[in-house]
Design a protein around this motif. Structure first.
Motif, PDB file in Angstrom:
ATOM      1  N   ILE A  75       0.725  -1.509  -0.012  1.00  0.00           N
ATOM      2  CA  ILE A  75       0.094   0.304  -0.743  1.00  0.00           C
ATOM      3  C   ILE A  75       0.982   1.594  -0.062  1.00  0.00           C
ATOM      4  O   ILE A  75       0.327   2.258  -0.598  1.00  0.00           O
ATOM      5  CB  ILE A  75      -1.169   0.152   1.163  1.00  0.00           C
ATOM      6  CG1 ILE A  75      -2.129  -1.327   1.001  1.00  0.00           C
ATOM      7  CG2 ILE A  75      -1.816   1.365   0.850  1.00  0.00           C
ATOM      8  CD1 ILE A  75      -2.471  -1.537   0.157  1.00  0.00           C
ATOM      9  N   SER A  76       2.320   1.355   0.404  1.00  0.00           N
ATOM     10  CA  SER A  76       2.227   2.271   1.075  1.00  0.00           C
ATOM     11  C   SER A  76       2.896   3.058  -0.567  1.00  0.00           C
ATOM     12  O   SER A  76       3.002   4.096  -1.060  1.00  0.00           O
ATOM     13  CB  SER A  76       3.891   2.377   1.754  1.00  0.00           C
ATOM     14  OG  SER A  76       5.050   3.105   1.536  1.00  0.00           O
ATOM     15  N   HIS A 102       5.161   4.967   7.089  1.00  0.00           N
ATOM     16  CA  HIS A 102       4.516   3.705   6.785  1.00  0.00           C
ATOM     17  C   HIS A 102       5.253   1.759   7.354  1.00  0.00           C
ATOM     18  O   HIS A 102       5.282   1.350   8.277  1.00  0.00           O
ATOM     19  CB  HIS A 102       3.810   2.992   5.087  1.00  0.00           C
ATOM     20  CG  HIS A 102       3.378   4.726   4.638  1.00  0.00           C
ATOM     21  ND1 HIS A 102       2.922   4.791   3.682  1.00  0.00           N
ATOM     22  CD2 HIS A 102       2.674   5.620   4.958  1.00  0.00           C
ATOM     23  CE1 HIS A 102       2.874   5.668   3.504  1.00  0.00           C
ATOM     24  NE2 HIS A 102       2.467   6.617   4.555  1.00  0.00           N
ATOM     25  N   ILE A 103       6.426   2.940   6.589  1.00  0.00           N
ATOM     26  CA  ILE A 103       7.416   1.074   6.993  1.00  0.00           C
ATOM     27  C   ILE A 103       7.630   0.803   7.975  1.00  0.00           C
ATOM     28  O   ILE A 103       7.582   0.326   9.525  1.00  0.00           O
ATOM     29  CB  ILE A 103       8.384   1.456   6.496  1.00  0.00           C
ATOM     30  CG1 ILE A 103       8.157   1.278   5.186  1.00  0.00           C
ATOM     31  CG2 ILE A 103       9.907   0.045   7.106  1.00  0.00           C
ATOM     32  CD1 ILE A 103       7.850  -0.391   4.032  1.00  0.00           C
ATOM     33  N   GLN A 104       7.760   2.013   9.322  1.00  0.00           N
ATOM     34  CA  GLN A 104       8.276   2.444  11.359  1.00  0.00           C
ATOM     35  C   GLN A 104       6.977   2.228  11.073  1.00  0.00           C
ATOM     36  O   GLN A 104       7.055   2.036  12.750  1.00  0.00           O
ATOM     37  CB  GLN A 104       8.580   3.781  10.869  1.00  0.00           C
ATOM     38  CG  GLN A 104       9.476   4.121  10.895  1.00  0.00           C
ATOM     39  CD  GLN A 104       9.995   6.024  10.983  1.00  0.00           C
ATOM     40  OE1 GLN A 104       9.722   6.222  10.946  1.00  0.00           O
ATOM     41  NE2 GLN A 104      11.440   5.919   9.717  1.00  0.00           N
ATOM     42  N   ASN A 105       5.525   2.017  10.884  1.00  0.00           N
ATOM     43  CA  ASN A 105       4.725   2.362  12.153  1.00  0.00           C
ATOM     44  C   ASN A 105       3.632   1.586  11.673  1.00  0.00           C
ATOM     45  O   ASN A 105       3.489   0.147  12.646  1.00  0.00           O
ATOM     46  CB  ASN A 105       3.536   3.440  12.239  1.00  0.00           C
ATOM     47  CG  ASN A 105       4.446   4.761  13.286  1.00  0.00           C
ATOM     48  OD1 ASN A 105       4.620   4.583  14.251  1.00  0.00           O
ATOM     49  ND2 ASN A 105       4.925   5.647  12.032  1.00  0.00           N
ATOM     50  N   GLY A 115      -4.452   4.662   6.819  1.00  0.00           N
ATOM     51  CA  GLY A 115      -4.982   4.845   7.607  1.00  0.00           C
ATOM     52  C   GLY A 115      -4.109   6.645   7.705  1.00  0.00           C
ATOM     53  O   GLY A 115      -4.260   8.123   7.605  1.00  0.00           O
ATOM     54  N   TYR A 116      -3.102   6.416   7.276  1.00  0.00           N
ATOM     55  CA  TYR A 116      -1.869   7.565   6.994  1.00  0.00           C
ATOM     56  C   TYR A 116      -2.129   8.676   5.777  1.00  0.00           C
ATOM     57  O   TYR A 116      -1.596   9.489   6.067  1.00  0.00           O
ATOM     58  CB  TYR A 116      -0.478   6.718   7.161  1.00  0.00           C
ATOM     59  CG  TYR A 116       0.147   6.556   8.515  1.00  0.00           C
ATOM     60  CD1 TYR A 116       0.652   7.635   9.789  1.00  0.00           C
ATOM     61  CD2 TYR A 116       0.197   5.385   9.402  1.00  0.00           C
ATOM     62  CE1 TYR A 116       0.683   7.026  10.761  1.00  0.00           C
ATOM     63  CE2 TYR A 116       0.437   4.569  10.344  1.00  0.00           C
ATOM     64  CZ  TYR A 116       0.904   5.832  11.106  1.00  0.00           C
ATOM     65  OH  TYR A 116       1.519   5.505  12.710  1.00  0.00           O
ATOM     66  N   THR A 154      -5.527  10.735   8.821  1.00  0.00           N
ATOM     67  CA  THR A 154      -4.470  11.227   9.323  1.00  0.00           C
ATOM     68  C   THR A 154      -4.226  12.852   8.563  1.00  0.00           C
ATOM     69  O   THR A 154      -5.010  13.595   9.819  1.00  0.00           O
ATOM     70  CB  THR A 154      -2.787  11.216   9.685  1.00  0.00           C
ATOM     71  OG1 THR A 154      -2.970  10.043  10.304  1.00  0.00           O
ATOM     72  CG2 THR A 154      -2.120  12.177  10.626  1.00  0.00           C
ATOM     73  N   PRO A 155      -4.202  13.083   7.995  1.00  0.00           N
ATOM     74  CA  PRO A 155      -4.354  14.862   7.648  1.00  0.00           C
ATOM     75  C   PRO A 155      -6.149  14.842   7.575  1.00  0.00           C
ATOM     76  O   PRO A 155      -6.584  16.117   7.685  1.00  0.00           O
ATOM     77  CB  PRO A 155      -4.346  14.572   5.785  1.00  0.00           C
ATOM     78  CG  PRO A 155      -3.907  12.932   5.501  1.00  0.00           C
ATOM     79  CD  PRO A 155      -4.212  12.221   7.140  1.00  0.00           C
TER      80      PRO A 155
END
Lengths: 485, 485, 485
Positions: free
Chosen positions: B282-283, B296-299, B335-336, B340-341
């Motif tokens: 998805i990223s 994205h990778i971090q969370n 979601g990111y 979030t925005p």
């Protein structure tokens, strides 16, 4: 203006690195396939199933602590750290490829362990009564081991391939690994607790062969990026140290309960300590003014852990472990000094992380040490039961004697090398197809084509921006005053 | 000169961030209170007391290894790493807030675990014979769990609050957590091994509500600092990976001995692996040129661990875990990208770390998955004894059936959300009082107001200072030569 | 031109730091000596030998899980992380000495643990039947402990000595440690589970005495490098946190099976939590505007773990642990504020990492706390068997009573201090010989003389190089335009 235009062309050019279709497609399709295959094939094993409580009583097992989970879970977690933090951070040493190092390592390991559970399951954990693979903690460790082989191979091609290529490489790598492992452990009946042959020798030759197939004659165009910076070398030391510290767990994770795990951890601990000293010695000896080279400290210090892998569970003796580590520190560091440049220039093998020095040579040494240690095993040293137990001389192999076992170990080493080289050439051919989004020569070792990078300019704290401003102003003013005179 | 003056005004202005009285006062007073309360209430439990040796014999326990310490300590240490290194480093991604991320995380976790031992102790470990709370290894794990809820909430307000505010937030957060946990686990009798509801759902809504109460309309004034730099993203990956790797320990730390811990670890391992692939997919799909986004990778790669928390100890089946991870990777990453925005713009919720995507949504999914898995449990899958054992159907609940348990799980999820939102609004009101030393809008995401920062200028190695010197000189000279012509 | 020449002279000058002969020679010779000594003396102990399987049956041990490996291996791995990552990264705070911090820590720990296995083995694990030292997991932990003493000492001289000096310092340090430990634990019969006296007090005074002997009056010449940068402080927090988190394992690693390990871990966990709050309080109180100082957060937060070392296995009570942590956080932070500058100015002790505040003072406090706790032990609190068991009142010491044990503990503390100070002065004399390649005053705290450093210039990503280019161009143009007017 010409400068700006050519700069823009440079930025816009690498269109071939667009993986917006291929990467999501591969990830989604393969993950979906995993779900289906897991649904068809994979179930909990006896010890991770809710029926355990009944079976424990039926089998008269005295305590929950006899669940294999408690024997192996601490080792599993250590191995898990080695796979994700150890391998991941070890490769962050490049100045602009840390995202790729840690991120792709994360991706291919996560895919690989699922595929490994299936592949290894079919060979080792298939319950013929219902056709299901039954998994538990030991399968988790073995899946991580299997992944390690592919991550070693990643080290050779680091910075020169796309995520899609890495996933393809992992798919085939895991498959080859499972077959090779089955031949070595089950058919040949070799012992290889820490995977000197199965994991390191195979993984390294697999990666080196792929790198040879993907040879880039003009790679010097990205020379600018093929090195470290101060901080990236410190990041890489995180990887080095977690690999180094947890290697005793790696080599002892799937050995026999009791003295087997105990001895494997102890031997590995000693071999690694010895390697550090000889690595430092050789690194200092071959540099001007005796300065140490971080590349050696980051990599060659680990060679002892690789080389003691096969024999870690044998009666190698504490001094034997030290000797193995002693030799490997020297050989591995000399490899970085002489062999890596030679291989790049004459054999057309570009080995970004020097896996030939860290995994291939120590892995082969480990196989040889294992063969010799097995061949010279005696009942007086091992005890009658200890000998049978350590080399698993039962079932079809109850008539095997140590000398014969030594021969089997040597045969296993050959199998590992053949699978590595053969598989690597095969997969290398596939990866040369121009459809995988690999970077151009001057885009190698750069995260820019594949990652959204933060704008570094902002990193300067306000106080320094002010200082810079003032300093530039000073220059202007000083110029101005120069002009006045 | 005007420039210098306004710069000085800028430096001198944030006087409100002076916590020289409030921070030491809160730390000393609260720590003293802890000592007194521990003196009055807290004692060693049976297994950590010197009387254990006598009681072991009296109770005919065969071995020291039956001490709960050996079942749970390795998991405890992994959880401990997640709390301090995992959460701490995950938040270091901001370019100038790494000290605050790691340092405040350290502070509030250290306070929180003490207060949690008391609060949870009163509800769960009170020995009515002498009115003392008896603690051991399981209390230590639960205290760390309790702290996790507050650290999740910290993620929403990262960079926008002072240490004093964080301590207040933790004091109330732990208190609310203990009550909520008691209602969910003891009164409702829901199961929640990995805390999808109790920890993640509660913690996330608690933090989001506080962030909503503390809405800063002019936060864009510190836009300059609300992003990462290359190295800070690599630091954050340390947090991500230690959370990811040790999540199996988190979800299995307090489950039943034996198959319970074994299965919980296995399910979590699989769910997390699956999440990584869909997050990457998805990223890549939602970025220009298919580039990956480190946020994205971090969370989002962690979402699977959150969502499998409740059901990890159930017979979710390996493919079930993969499906949960698959969905959460997609939902969390989307979601990111979108939520979030949207939340910042339309709902006035500023969520620095995106905890809504990492904890709230996956937590709710985890609660639902738990309810469904519980409701559909059957004796044929679990075994008679296994079913009773897994869902703890004994004592007052010996007549509970799986379908009813499913309803209880759903009720528990509602309780967690209500406590989170309600508690967050309440505590948000308290934190709006102008006495806590919070930073001005243009001081957000900056360590400068709260930490002695090293002078970065000195970081430049001599060789570069020389180069800079030469370069500036060149400029001067080139200017000079320009002038000559 | 004069500038360039003097710059070159500066670079060429420190010829004395050339360790190209001495470092390799020491490493190779000493490692060879280790191999020979291990060959002569060291063998597997009962539990790591293949005969274990037979002996287990002979001794009627019910299960492999009774092998000491399973009681201690998880703690060992945590201690191992503390030694290599904890101590190593804690010292990376200096802006240009991260390679030396992590790398030399790695080197001396790897040598030290081998030498410690021999030295401690002769005193504690010698099998008189065959004259061999029999080693297993407990020896591995104790070797790591022994190394810790030398790494503490390294903290005092960080950045001011060469690798060869460090190796010499370690050789003597380990030797002294083993003798001191034998006197304290075996002859005096003091208890010191976490080594407050044996490890921390000894190590700190050993290092401080050496630093006093190597006093450099003109050290301010490298003031430029004697500080941190933003990123190096974050790296140091990795060390701090891994030390902090795993300290419960450190203090419980070699305590009694069962309640002993359980209680030691719990006490340490609590003491450390308490220390964090008082460290933050004092750090904030003594800085302008209440800002926190990273030096305190990195170091003083660990003081509670040091101070609770001796008494961790006693019935210190949870509140007792909190009190110890409370006091140590205050004392240690005040030490950084007042004592370190005082010692440098008036006592001529230059203590780079402030080990006096982190190890010496808390170590002495730990010894005193241990003496008091032992002296006040009663049968009503410990139980009859618990008291005998905890203080090991059997064999020659079966008539010892708690009050007498308190006196023994106090005597042990004196022995530790004497060995530290005396040994340090002795070894300091040796290290003053001008043959060890130590750096000149203006080369201190700099990796440059001993490490091949990457060329930092390349670190700037292309986009910024372009920006810089443009910016400089702007300056030129603006100057030019200035001239035009």
């Amino acid at each position: 203006m010409g400068c700006v235009q050519s700069f823009r062309e440079l930025c816009d050019r690498p269109k071939n690195t667009n993986v917006r279709i291929s990467l999501p497609a591969v990830c989604i399709v393969w993950q979906t396939a995993m779900i289906i295959l897991f649904g068809v094939f994979i179930r909990y094993n006896e010890e991770s199933d809710t029926h355990w409580i009944e079976q424990r009583k039926a089998k008269n097992i005295s305590s929950d602590v006899e669940n294999d989970f408690y024997y192996r879970y601490p080792s599993f977690q250590d191995v898990h750290v080695m796979i994700f933090v150890g391998f991941g951070f070890l490769m962050t040493f490049l100045k602009r490829y840390s995202f790729g190092a840690v991120g792709y390592n994360f991706l291919i390991a996560s895919f690989g362990l699922q595929w490994a559970l299936l592949m290894q399951g079919w060979f080792h954990s298939l319950d013929y009564s219902d056709g299901k693979i039954k998994i538990g903690i030991e399968n988790m460790i073995n899946a991580d081991f299997c992944v390690a082989g592919c991550l070693i191979a990643y080290g050779a091609v680091l910075g020169k391939v796309s995520a899609v290529q890495l996933l393809v490489m992992t798919l085939f790598g895991i498959t080859l690994f499972a077959v090779e492992e089955y031949i070595i452990l089950d058919l040949i009946h070799a012992r290889d607790a820490g995977g000197s042959m199965v994991i390191h020798t195979f993984g390294a030759y697999y990666g080196l062969s792929i790198s040879w197939m993907l040879y880039r004659p003009n790679l010097n165009q990205s020379d600018r990026l093929q090195g470290s910076v101060y901080h990236s070398d410190v990041f890489a030391m995180i990887g080095t140290l977690f690999l180094w510290m947890f290697w005793p767990s790696f080599n002892s994770a799937v050995t026999d309960h009791g003295d087997g795990q105990h001895r494997a951890a102890l031997n590995t601990y000693l071999a690694l300590a010895s390697t550090v000293l000889t690595t430092v010695a050789i690194s200092s000896l071959f540099q001007k003014h005796g300065k140490l080279d971080m590349v050696h400290i980051q990599n060659s210090t680990l060679a002892g852990g690789v080389a003691v892998g096969t024999a870690a569970e044998f009666m190698l003796m504490p001094y034997g472990s030290l000797i193995v580590g002693f030799c490997c520190g020297i050989i591995s560091t000399l490899g970085y000094v002489y062999l890596t440049p030679f291989m790049e220039k004459h054999l057309k093998i570009q080995d970004t992380c020097g896996i030939h020095n860290l995994h291939a040579m120590p892995g082969v040494i480990g196989g040889i040490v294992g063969a010799i240690t097995a061949a010279t095993a005696t009942e007086s040293v091992y005890g009658v039961e200890g000998l049978r137990n350590t080399f698993d001389f039962d079932g079809d192999f109850k008539d095997t004697v140590p000398t014969r076992q030594g021969g089997l170990q040597a045969a296993a080493l050959c199998v590992a090398i053949c699978f590595g080289v053969g598989g690597g050439i095969l997969v290398g051919c596939i990866l040369r197809l121009p459809i995988w989004g690999d970077p151009a020569d001057d885009n190698c070792f750069d995260d820019e084509p594949y990652w959204e990078l933060p704008d570094e300019e902002e990193a300067i704290p306000p106080i320094l921006q002010y200082n810079n401003h003032m300093r530039n102003k000073d220059i202007v003013e000083s110029n101005f005053s120069v002009e006045q005179t």
